[in-house]
Design a protein around this motif. Structure first.
Motif, PDB file in Angstrom:
ATOM      1  N   MET A   1      -1.856  -0.457   4.468  1.00  0.00           N
ATOM      2  CA  MET A   1      -0.979  -1.752   4.768  1.00  0.00           C
ATOM      3  C   MET A   1      -1.866  -2.512   5.478  1.00  0.00           C
ATOM      4  SD  MET A   1       2.863  -2.277   6.342  1.00  0.00           S
ATOM      5  CE  MET A   1       3.304  -3.796   6.329  1.00  0.00           C
ATOM      6  N   SER A   2      -1.520  -3.302   6.517  1.00  0.00           N
ATOM      7  CA  SER A   2      -2.302  -4.116   7.260  1.00  0.00           C
ATOM      8  C   SER A   2      -3.321  -3.519   8.256  1.00  0.00           C
ATOM      9  CB  SER A   2      -1.442  -4.968   7.956  1.00  0.00           C
ATOM     10  OG  SER A   2      -0.771  -4.267   9.019  1.00  0.00           O
ATOM     11  N   ASP A   3      -3.157  -2.324   8.429  1.00  0.00           N
ATOM     12  CA  ASP A   3      -3.817  -1.937   9.609  1.00  0.00           C
ATOM     13  C   ASP A   3      -5.358  -1.376   9.516  1.00  0.00           C
ATOM     14  OD1 ASP A   3      -2.211   0.104   8.087  1.00  0.00           O
ATOM     15  OD2 ASP A   3      -3.126   1.688   9.566  1.00  0.00           O
ATOM     16  N   ASP A   4      -5.951  -0.999  10.719  1.00  0.00           N
ATOM     17  CA  ASP A   4      -7.146  -0.585  10.467  1.00  0.00           C
ATOM     18  C   ASP A   4      -7.104   1.051  10.840  1.00  0.00           C
ATOM     19  OD1 ASP A   4      -9.945  -0.796  10.000  1.00  0.00           O
ATOM     20  OD2 ASP A   4     -10.241  -0.525  12.309  1.00  0.00           O
ATOM     21  N   ILE A   5      -5.697   1.287  11.044  1.00  0.00           N
ATOM     22  CA  ILE A   5      -5.496   2.590  11.542  1.00  0.00           C
ATOM     23  C   ILE A   5      -5.113   3.436  10.367  1.00  0.00           C
ATOM     24  CG2 ILE A   5      -4.236   4.189  13.087  1.00  0.00           C
ATOM     25  CD1 ILE A   5      -5.960   1.752  14.244  1.00  0.00           C
ATOM     26  N   LYS A   6      -5.794   4.582  10.008  1.00  0.00           N
ATOM     27  CA  LYS A   6      -5.335   5.426   8.635  1.00  0.00           C
ATOM     28  C   LYS A   6      -4.469   6.286   8.926  1.00  0.00           C
ATOM     29  CE  LYS A   6      -8.888   6.375   6.014  1.00  0.00           C
ATOM     30  NZ  LYS A   6     -10.324   6.888   5.709  1.00  0.00           N
ATOM     31  N   SER A  14       2.813   0.425  -1.028  1.00  0.00           N
ATOM     32  CA  SER A  14       3.616  -0.493  -0.068  1.00  0.00           C
ATOM     33  C   SER A  14       3.363  -1.929  -0.538  1.00  0.00           C
ATOM     34  CB  SER A  14       3.245  -0.247   1.295  1.00  0.00           C
ATOM     35  OG  SER A  14       1.748  -0.745   1.642  1.00  0.00           O
ATOM     36  N   ASP A  15       2.624  -2.063  -1.183  1.00  0.00           N
ATOM     37  CA  ASP A  15       2.531  -3.561  -1.721  1.00  0.00           C
ATOM     38  C   ASP A  15       3.383  -3.661  -2.904  1.00  0.00           C
ATOM     39  OD1 ASP A  15      -1.116  -3.818  -0.804  1.00  0.00           O
ATOM     40  OD2 ASP A  15       0.629  -4.497   0.182  1.00  0.00           O
ATOM     41  N   TYR A 165      -0.926 -16.099  -1.303  1.00  0.00           N
ATOM     42  CA  TYR A 165      -0.892 -15.712  -2.418  1.00  0.00           C
ATOM     43  C   TYR A 165      -1.162 -14.466  -2.795  1.00  0.00           C
ATOM     44  CZ  TYR A 165       0.219 -19.842  -5.770  1.00  0.00           C
ATOM     45  OH  TYR A 165       0.880 -20.951  -6.225  1.00  0.00           O
ATOM     46  N   TYR A 166      -1.481 -13.549  -1.832  1.00  0.00           N
ATOM     47  CA  TYR A 166      -2.203 -12.211  -2.106  1.00  0.00           C
ATOM     48  C   TYR A 166      -1.303 -11.320  -1.074  1.00  0.00           C
ATOM     49  CZ  TYR A 166      -5.609 -13.950  -5.104  1.00  0.00           C
ATOM     50  OH  TYR A 166      -6.213 -14.622  -6.326  1.00  0.00           O
ATOM     51  N   THR A 167      -0.874  -9.918  -1.636  1.00  0.00           N
ATOM     52  CA  THR A 167      -0.745  -9.012  -0.609  1.00  0.00           C
ATOM     53  C   THR A 167      -1.851  -8.569   0.413  1.00  0.00           C
ATOM     54  OG1 THR A 167      -1.290  -7.237  -1.956  1.00  0.00           O
ATOM     55  CG2 THR A 167       0.756  -8.118  -2.381  1.00  0.00           C
ATOM     56  N   LYS A 168      -1.445  -7.821   1.551  1.00  0.00           N
ATOM     57  CA  LYS A 168      -2.372  -7.714   2.407  1.00  0.00           C
ATOM     58  C   LYS A 168      -3.493  -6.624   2.026  1.00  0.00           C
ATOM     59  CE  LYS A 168       0.968  -7.579   6.170  1.00  0.00           C
ATOM     60  NZ  LYS A 168       1.773  -6.535   7.306  1.00  0.00           N
ATOM     61  N   ARG A 169      -3.293  -5.823   0.909  1.00  0.00           N
ATOM     62  CA  ARG A 169      -4.153  -5.145   0.615  1.00  0.00           C
ATOM     63  C   ARG A 169      -5.097  -5.924  -0.301  1.00  0.00           C
ATOM     64  NH1 ARG A 169      -4.482   0.561   0.131  1.00  0.00           N
ATOM     65  NH2 ARG A 169      -6.575   1.132  -0.088  1.00  0.00           N
ATOM     66  N   GLU A 170      -4.745  -6.599  -1.098  1.00  0.00           N
ATOM     67  CA  GLU A 170      -5.367  -7.476  -2.270  1.00  0.00           C
ATOM     68  C   GLU A 170      -6.325  -8.703  -1.385  1.00  0.00           C
ATOM     69  OE1 GLU A 170      -2.031  -7.544  -5.666  1.00  0.00           O
ATOM     70  OE2 GLU A 170      -2.392  -9.422  -4.345  1.00  0.00           O
ATOM     71  N   ALA A 256       7.460  -7.564  -0.553  1.00  0.00           N
ATOM     72  CA  ALA A 256       7.385  -6.332  -0.537  1.00  0.00           C
ATOM     73  C   ALA A 256       6.122  -5.962   0.434  1.00  0.00           C
ATOM     74  CB  ALA A 256       7.035  -5.563  -1.863  1.00  0.00           C
ATOM     75  N   SER A 257       5.287  -6.651   0.587  1.00  0.00           N
ATOM     76  CA  SER A 257       4.022  -6.456   1.228  1.00  0.00           C
ATOM     77  C   SER A 257       4.234  -6.924   2.750  1.00  0.00           C
ATOM     78  CB  SER A 257       2.822  -7.035   0.634  1.00  0.00           C
ATOM     79  OG  SER A 257       1.795  -7.062   1.604  1.00  0.00           O
ATOM     80  N   ARG A 258       4.708  -8.223   2.806  1.00  0.00           N
ATOM     81  CA  ARG A 258       4.894  -8.845   4.259  1.00  0.00           C
ATOM     82  C   ARG A 258       6.352  -8.963   4.749  1.00  0.00           C
ATOM     83  NH1 ARG A 258       0.250 -11.065   5.944  1.00  0.00           N
ATOM     84  NH2 ARG A 258      -1.375 -11.453   4.439  1.00  0.00           N
ATOM     85  N   GLY A 259       7.526  -8.778   3.926  1.00  0.00           N
ATOM     86  CA  GLY A 259       8.917  -8.906   4.289  1.00  0.00           C
ATOM     87  C   GLY A 259       9.031 -10.488   3.945  1.00  0.00           C
ATOM     88  N   ASN A 260      10.279 -10.861   4.338  1.00  0.00           N
ATOM     89  CA  ASN A 260      10.631 -12.162   3.965  1.00  0.00           C
ATOM     90  C   ASN A 260      10.105 -13.132   5.079  1.00  0.00           C
ATOM     91  OD1 ASN A 260      11.940 -14.652   3.082  1.00  0.00           O
ATOM     92  ND2 ASN A 260      13.923 -13.938   3.917  1.00  0.00           N
ATOM     93  N   GLU A 261       9.151 -14.009   4.443  1.00  0.00           N
ATOM     94  CA  GLU A 261       8.434 -14.851   5.019  1.00  0.00           C
ATOM     95  C   GLU A 261       8.638 -16.425   4.689  1.00  0.00           C
ATOM     96  OE1 GLU A 261       4.407 -12.636   6.217  1.00  0.00           O
ATOM     97  OE2 GLU A 261       4.269 -13.823   4.667  1.00  0.00           O
ATOM     98  N   SER A 262       9.797 -16.571   4.066  1.00  0.00           N
ATOM     99  CA  SER A 262      10.275 -17.809   3.690  1.00  0.00           C
ATOM    100  C   SER A 262      10.869 -18.757   4.942  1.00  0.00           C
ATOM    101  CB  SER A 262      11.609 -17.898   2.778  1.00  0.00           C
ATOM    102  OG  SER A 262      12.579 -17.297   3.466  1.00  0.00           O
ATOM    103  N   GLU A 263      10.404 -19.921   4.470  1.00  0.00           N
ATOM    104  CA  GLU A 263      10.786 -21.209   5.722  1.00  0.00           C
ATOM    105  C   GLU A 263      12.145 -20.995   6.373  1.00  0.00           C
ATOM    106  OE1 GLU A 263      10.263 -25.858   6.542  1.00  0.00           O
ATOM    107  OE2 GLU A 263       9.597 -25.144   4.471  1.00  0.00           O
ATOM    108  N   GLY A 264      12.228 -21.014   7.401  1.00  0.00           N
ATOM    109  CA  GLY A 264      13.659 -20.700   7.771  1.00  0.00           C
ATOM    110  C   GLY A 264      14.042 -19.543   8.280  1.00  0.00           C
TER     111      GLY A 264
END
Length: 490
Positions: A1-6, A14-15, A165-170, A256-264
């Motif tokens: 996902m986002s991490d540097d921990i395998k 997960s994306d 515009y991109y998922t964490k992995r992309e 799906a990659s980051r959760g709901n990040e919409s404004e508000g």
């Protein structure tokens, strides 16, 4: 996902498919690999070239002064003597650009995040060619200060747009593509400077003026084009770019990659003071700062150093090109492998070691020009991969549009404070050995290794603490916790 921990917590999927807290089950059920590939292809062929070309032009504007200077070092019609610069005048002309550039990054991205101004208008502001028309040293400083104001929104704004515009992995590889466009700027700047040098005297203007004028005209033309056709944010993407069903699918992927990040949303309602004091932003920015010391040194002083190695100024312009090309190849190769393995720390530390070799060669002052020229390759190949990896690493460890807007702007803006150091430690009276400049570069490279290792250890401990907390919870408590934190892993 986002991490540097395998580990087994989160996989590549997960994306695309995660728990129902990330995206509605109906949307996940419509998973269509062919559609997802088409959407990714559209983003890659539209978004990255647009932002990348703008970044190329920004780097042209930032680095062409180094090429202009090398055309006439010590000559009556050169940049420094024509404008009657003081002995540290070139250094001042370099760092004055970064005062408004650094200060405006965070406010600009916060305005960008509000979506009040279209990205095309926001990213298309440029001012460059006036450098070639100035008749005095004070005029040059004024124009470069104005350049810093108008171009401040571009790097942080573009990286924020990519992160949205991109998922964490992309994102990591796309940051590498984006950053390689930037490296193409100074690479072709050397070729352009070589070609433009033949215009010396045309129209009654010195060759260094034509470098500013022609490259500035290119910037203005591209800026106008971007104004009209730059894509909006994913939720408001124009139909010519993404069709309605493609837009909906992309938004589902991003959630799906980051959760709901919409404004508000809850994650986007964090108070500003909490973001500005977040340890993640400052730790990653310090690492970026350390590698940018080398990047800014290479950008500002490579043509000068090559000239001092014995090459004529026009040949020195061409000799800069392989150095930047090596940085481009290393950046894409290292970042791609890092993204594929979803592991970052060893690649950053390994790149720092390349930097270290280059600075050591410069510091001990090996007299052979070929060896010192090779040192610039080590510095380029070691520095630039770190910058794209750090961008992807920070964006992957932040949640929420406001966090991303401030975090990316802070890294780019205050990371670029390295230019204040690099432009003042290469003291003209110390050439050609530049003991101060080479010692400072060596020290910050060592600090960069320590910071990368420290960041890794902190993320390991943070993830371990989260795992221990979940282990003590009941199933209901764990579900509630994961809904709030989106099963977030550093």
């Amino acid at each position: 996902m986002s991490d540097d921990i395998k580990g087994p917590r989160v996989t590549e999927k997960s994306d695309i498919s995660v728990d129902s807290t990330a995206a509605p089950a109906a949307e996940i059920a419509t998973y269509d690999p062919k559609l997802d590939r088409a959407i990714l292809w559209k983003r890659d062929i539209v978004l990255i070239p647009f932002t990348g070309v703008l970044y190329t032009l920004l780097f042209l504007d930032r680095t062409n002064i180094a090429n202009a200077r090398s055309l006439g070092i010590g000559q009556p019609d050169g940049l420094e003597m024509t404008l009657n610069m003081p002995h540290n005048g070139f250094n001042t002309a370099l760092w004055i650009f970064y005062i408004p550039f650094v200060l405006a990054e965070v406010p600009a991205n916060l305005l960008f995040n509000k979506n009040i101004i279209r990205p095309g208008l926001f990213l298309g502001c440029v001012i460059g060619m006036c450098q070639g028309l100035t008749g005095s040293y004070g005029g040059l400083l004024t124009v470069r200060f104005l350049m810093g104001i108008f171009e401040a929104s571009l790097p942080a704004g573009a990286t924020y747009l990519i992160a949205m515009y991109y998922t964490k992995r992309e994102a990591a590889v796309r940051f590498a593509w984006f950053f390689n466009f930037a490296l193409a700027g100074p690479m072709f700047s050397g070729l352009l400077a070589y070609a433009i040098s033949n215009l010396d005297g045309a129209g009654g203007l010195q060759g260094w003026r034509w470098i500013f004028i022609i490259e500035g005209l290119m910037t203005c033309v591209i800026g106008v084009i971007v104004f009209f056709i730059c894509p909006n944010f994913p939720q408001h993407a124009q139909p010519w770019f993404l069709k309605p069903h493609e837009r909906e699918r992309l938004v589902a992927q991003l959630e799906a990659s980051r959760g709901n990040e919409s404004e508000g949303s809850a994650v986007d309602s964090v108070p500003m003071w909490k973001i500005l004091t977040d340890w993640r932003i400052h730790l990653f920015t310090m690492g970026f700062f350390c590698c940018d010391i080398t990047a800014s040194s290479v950008a500002s002083f490579t043509p000068t150093i090559l000239t001092e190695l014995g090459w004529q100024s026009t040949i020195a312009q061409l000799m800069t090109m392989p150095i930047w090309a090596a940085g481009i190849i290393a950046t894409f190769g290292v970042t791609w492998v890092s993204s594929y393995l979803n592991f970052r720390t060893p690649f950053i530390i390994g790149a720092c070691c390349f930097q270290l070799v280059g600075w050591i060669i410069m510091k001990v002052y090996v007299p052979a020009p070929g060896v010192r020229y090779m040192a610039l390759f080590f510095m380029s190949m070691g520095t630039f991969p770190q910058m794209s990896i750090y961008m992807g690493w920070l964006s992957a460890n932040l949640r929420g549009r406001k966090y991303l807007a401030v975090g990316m702007a802070w890294m780019i803006g205050f990371g670029n404070c390295a230019n204040f150091i690099s432009t003042n430690v290469f003291i003209i009276t110390e050439r050609p050995r530049y003991p101060t400049g080479f010692s400072v570069g060596l020290a910050f490279t060592c600090a960069g290794i320590a910071l990368a290792a420290c960041t890794y250890v902190i993320l390991v401990l943070k993830n371990k603490k989260r795992d221990e907390l979940r282990a003590r919870m009941t199933d209901a408590e764990c579900e509630s916790y994961d809904e709030l934190h989106f099963k977030f892993v550093y």
